[in-house]
Enzyme design. Sequence first.
Site, PDB file in Angstrom:
ATOM      1  N   HIS A   1      -1.593   0.718   7.403  1.00 17.16           N
ATOM      2  CA  HIS A   1      -2.207   0.863   6.089  1.00 17.16           C
ATOM      3  C   HIS A   1      -1.904   2.274   5.609  1.00 17.16           C
ATOM      4  O   HIS A   1      -1.713   3.187   6.416  1.00 17.16           O
ATOM      5  CB  HIS A   1      -3.716   0.627   6.152  1.00 17.16           C
TER       6      HIS A   1
ATOM      7  N   ASP B   1      -8.188   4.826  -1.755  1.00 17.98           N
ATOM      8  CA  ASP B   1      -7.696   3.609  -1.121  1.00 17.98           C
ATOM      9  C   ASP B   1      -7.904   2.460  -2.095  1.00 17.98           C
ATOM     10  O   ASP B   1      -9.044   2.055  -2.354  1.00 17.98           O
ATOM     11  CB  ASP B   1      -8.440   3.365   0.194  1.00 17.98           C
TER      12      ASP B   1
ATOM     13  N   CYS C   1       0.816  -1.219   0.000  1.00 18.21           N
ATOM     14  CA  CYS C   1       0.000   0.000   0.000  1.00 18.21           C
ATOM     15  C   CYS C   1       0.849   1.268   0.000  1.00 18.21           C
ATOM     16  O   CYS C   1       0.486   2.265  -0.622  1.00 18.21           O
ATOM     17  CB  CYS C   1      -0.984   0.002   1.153  1.00 18.21           C
TER      18      CYS C   1
END
Length: 190
Positions: free
Chosen positions: A68, A83, A32
Amino acid sequence: MEQAASGLAAAPAVYHPAVPPRPACVYTSCYCEENVWKLCEYIQNQNLCPLEEFYAVFISNDRKMDYHVLLLHVSRDQNFIYDLDTVLPFPCPIDTYIEEAFKSDSNITPEFRRKVRLVRADVYLKTFASDRSHMKDASGNWLKPPPLYPCIETADFKMNLDDFISMNPNVGWGSVLPLPEFVQRFGSQN
């Protein structure tokens, strides 16, 4: 202008996403931090939106048990979250994201409560580096397949991911906020 003068509210501006639709974005599962770096790079290269409106948002806790990374767009009319690892819309209005993705930390032990490291996109592009060593086991085997492009590095760093995951405000770049403060600052339903 005439509508506002006659007492009618002007219609909200239509939001134009700063990156391509999700399937067209550079994406590697379990990376991520690099996915967000690539989104920032795209925004910088396309120069359609001011890069200073965007922030890499690292979500973790004091124990660095999990993290994250997502992208925040602080736009004039409404804030949006990008996202790539969610089923929520892409981009997602921040209030929807807050309601659907962030749950209360009140039942969580304090050292595991979420915090946010907010790093301006231009700073993130200049400072972030990862040699992907965190994704290898003790024998050097990949835990998850890496992106196909070269590792992201700077003139000064080959690996500084821990400085971004750290929720110690004296380490790394950007500012660190408790999750409720982030929600209060950037959400509108407060």
